[in-house]
Enzyme design. Structure first.
Site, PDB file in Angstrom:
ATOM      1  N   SER A  97      -9.651  -1.220   6.680  1.00 17.11           N
ATOM      2  CA  SER A  97      -9.419  -0.500   5.679  1.00 17.11           C
ATOM      3  C   SER A  97      -8.905  -1.781   5.109  1.00 17.11           C
ATOM      4  CB  SER A  97      -8.236   0.567   5.644  1.00 17.11           C
ATOM      5  OG  SER A  97      -8.684   1.762   5.664  1.00 17.11           O
TER       6      SER A  97
ATOM      7  N   SER B  83      -9.322   1.562   3.512  1.00 19.78           N
ATOM      8  CA  SER B  83      -9.162   2.688   2.111  1.00 19.78           C
ATOM      9  C   SER B  83      -7.850   1.510   1.197  1.00 19.78           C
ATOM     10  CB  SER B  83      -8.069   3.644   2.848  1.00 19.78           C
ATOM     11  OG  SER B  83      -7.173   2.733   3.698  1.00 19.78           O
TER      12      SER B  83
ATOM     13  N   LYS C  90       0.887  -1.202   0.198  1.00 14.54           N
ATOM     14  CA  LYS C  90      -0.017  -0.010   0.083  1.00 14.54           C
ATOM     15  C   LYS C  90       0.321   1.352   0.037  1.00 14.54           C
ATOM     16  CE  LYS C  90      -3.615   1.632   2.670  1.00 14.54           C
ATOM     17  NZ  LYS C  90      -5.230   1.853   3.601  1.00 14.54           N
TER      18      LYS C  90
HETATM   19  N1  GLN Z   1     -13.331   3.673   6.330  1.00 13.23           N
HETATM   20  C1  GLN Z   1     -12.361   3.825   7.214  1.00 13.23           C
HETATM   21  C2  GLN Z   1     -11.879   5.621   7.972  1.00 13.23           C
HETATM   22  O1  GLN Z   1     -12.485   6.271   6.728  1.00 13.23           O
HETATM   23  C3  GLN Z   1     -10.651   2.970   7.971  1.00 13.23           C
HETATM   24  C4  GLN Z   1      -9.935   3.591   7.044  1.00 13.23           C
HETATM   25  C5  GLN Z   1      -8.700   2.204   7.868  1.00 13.23           C
HETATM   26  O2  GLN Z   1      -8.693   2.345   8.262  1.00 13.23           O
HETATM   27  N2  GLN Z   1      -7.549   3.543   7.389  1.00 13.23           N
HETATM   28  O3  GLN Z   1     -12.049   6.498   8.809  1.00 13.23           O
END
Ligand code: GLN
Length: 475
Positions: free
Chosen positions: A175, A151, A76
């Site tokens: 994420s 994400s 990532k």
């Molecule tokens: N979808 C969650 C957010 O937008 C989790 C993001 C993540 O785990 N980096 O904060």
């Protein structure tokens, strides 16, 4: 490519000379080109990957090689790889190059994994659909009209579309697990502190965790084992010993005690997701597992608590992007203050700005006690719910996400609606416990449904054993 059950079967082929690593890398590079439309990668390191493959092929022939010899892994784009871009899928870091390797990257290199490229994600890992990237949307490989989740959408899509053997993602509130669920792959968020965060661009430091995506439990386990452990560069990393996960995946007698929480099957869950999870619970019960209903009474506060605390932490962490030290600098304006303001206004996307403003607000004088301090207290209560539960059961079973992958644009106009897709995953980050997504079924549109397992802090061993059991005996 032959249907390998896991990477280690492939490694056997490599060792016997039936397959070469260069062939394996070329196979993935071809697939990456063929699947360019998925937009899973921000950068592909073609030449480096082939060079590494040649070197590791030679090591395999010599008989001396690392634990992940030749495993092709995608990273990532929030994790630093020396001399490579580290953009966090943001305009503000578009031209930024990392100066050192993140600890997880160094560990992968030391065990002879091959890094094939950096994957697309939501900007600074903020999002649930990969629609917040300065590099554009990632498409879900199963249905290109749908989001891959976020994400770490690029990492999940890359594994699902067979563009690499495994991938690394990060999980601050889901994420890794949610995109794994949407794309139909395994994805594990370790215990907070199990894996060093050194070299990970911070979003919310007390929540961020790094973990693997893979097509099976064995590969998930192997990567976790390599990246885990104490690191002098990260004072929040744990000195707990890292068990020999890989050699202990099978149960030796005693079955684990399982729990399911009513709170995770309430409003908003799709009937198909619910019924597939219930089927798994039923099968496990028939196979002799003790399954009891447990209660996590503070569940309804997880989303609010998560979004207060993570935005607060993000507003401090992202203060460093001011146009002065590194990254994008605006040419507009004449004063220093204008330069700061314009660099941040032009460099950040709208979701990141929304969170910085929200986080600054909840930390500001007069609101700190009402929001930030209160949310810290609720975090403790959520953690206590889990502490109590793990006195009674070893593993909690829940859906990973209330729905399967949704369509592009479906939730972008309503941030709250988008935040609700994290309803089952944020609790593990609030409590610092590990969780894994297991792809268990498809809905009537052919979209993957994911089961989430959660275990007590540092009990990844039982989490992986249960995942392996379900993979081998239930699915
Ligand atoms: N979808 C969650 C957010 O937008 C989790 C993001 C993540 O785990 N980096 O904060």
């Amino acid at each position: 490519m032959l249907p390998y059950k896991n990477y280690f079967q492939k490694l056997d082929q490599l060792k016997s000379g039936k397959l070469s690593l260069v062939e394996n890398v070329n196979y993935f590079l071809n697939r990456i080109h063929q699947n360019n439309h998925l937009n899973a990668f921000n950068f592909v390191f073609e030449d480096d990957a082939i060079k590494q493959a040649e070197e590791i092929d030679a090591k395999i022939i010599r008989g001396k090689y690392g634990k992940l010899a030749g495993m092709v892994i995608a990273i990532k784009d929030v994790l630093s790889i020396k001399d490579k871009p580290n953009t966090c899928s943001s305009k503000i870091l578009k031209d930024f190059t990392a100066l050192y390797n993140a600890t997880v990257i160094q560990k992968l290199i030391d065990e002879d994994a091959i890094i094939i490229g950096k994957t697309n994600c939501d900007e600074f890992a903020m999002g649930s659909s990969n629609e917040n990237s300065a590099f554009g949307n990632v498409l879900n490989p199963i249905d290109n009209e749908r989001v891959p989740g976020g994400s770490s959408g690029g990492s999940a899509a890359a594994v699902a579309a067979e563009l690499c053997d495994t991938a690394l993602g990060t999980d601050t509130g889901g994420s890794i697990r949610q995109p794994a669920s949407f794309c139909g792959v395994y994805g594990l968020k370790p215990t907070y502190g199990r894996v060093s965060r050194f070299g990970l661009t911070a979003f919310a430091s007390s929540f961020d965790s790094i973990g693997p995506f893979a097509n099976n439990t064995e590969d998930t386990t192997a990567v976790l084992e390599v990246i885990s452990g104490w690191d002098e560069h990260d004072s929040t990393s744990s000195k707990n010993i890292v068990p020999d996960f890989s050699n202990n995946l099978s149960f030796n007698g005693k079955k684990l005690r399982l729990g399911f929480a009513k709170e995770y099957f309430g409003d908003g869950i799709s009937t198909e997701v619910k019924s597939e999870i219930e089927k798994i619970i039923e099968k496990l019960s028939k196979q002799g597992f003790e399954i009891e209903e447990i209660h996590l009474p503070h569940s309804e506060y997880t989303i609010a608590t998560y979004y207060i605390l993570t935005t607060a932490e993000a507003s401090s962490n992202l203060a460093r992007y001011d146009g002065a030290r590194y990254g994008f600098r605006s040419n507009e304006g004449s004063s220093l203050i204008d330069m700061y303001k314009n660099s941040r206004s032009e460099g950040f996307g709208s979701e990141v700005k929304r969170r910085i403003m929200l986080g600054t607000y909840v930390l500001s004088a007069g609101y700190y006690d009402a929001y930030y301090r209160k949310a810290q207290k609720v975090r403790r209560l959520i953690k206590q719910d889990f502490d109590e539960t793990f006195k009674k059961v070893d593993i909690i079973l829940t859906p990973t996400s209330p729905t399967t992958a949704f369509k592009f644009g479906e939730k972008t106009t309503d941030p709250l609606e988008m935040y609700l897709s994290d309803i089952y995953t944020t609790s593990a980050n609030l409590a610092g416990i590990p969780g894994i997504n297991i792809p268990i079924a498809k809905d009537s549109n052919g979209l993957p449904i994911g089961l989430q397992l959660m275990a007590n802090q540092f009990d990844e061993m039982n989490l992986l054993k249960m995942s392996y059991y379900i993979q081998e005996n239930v699915l």
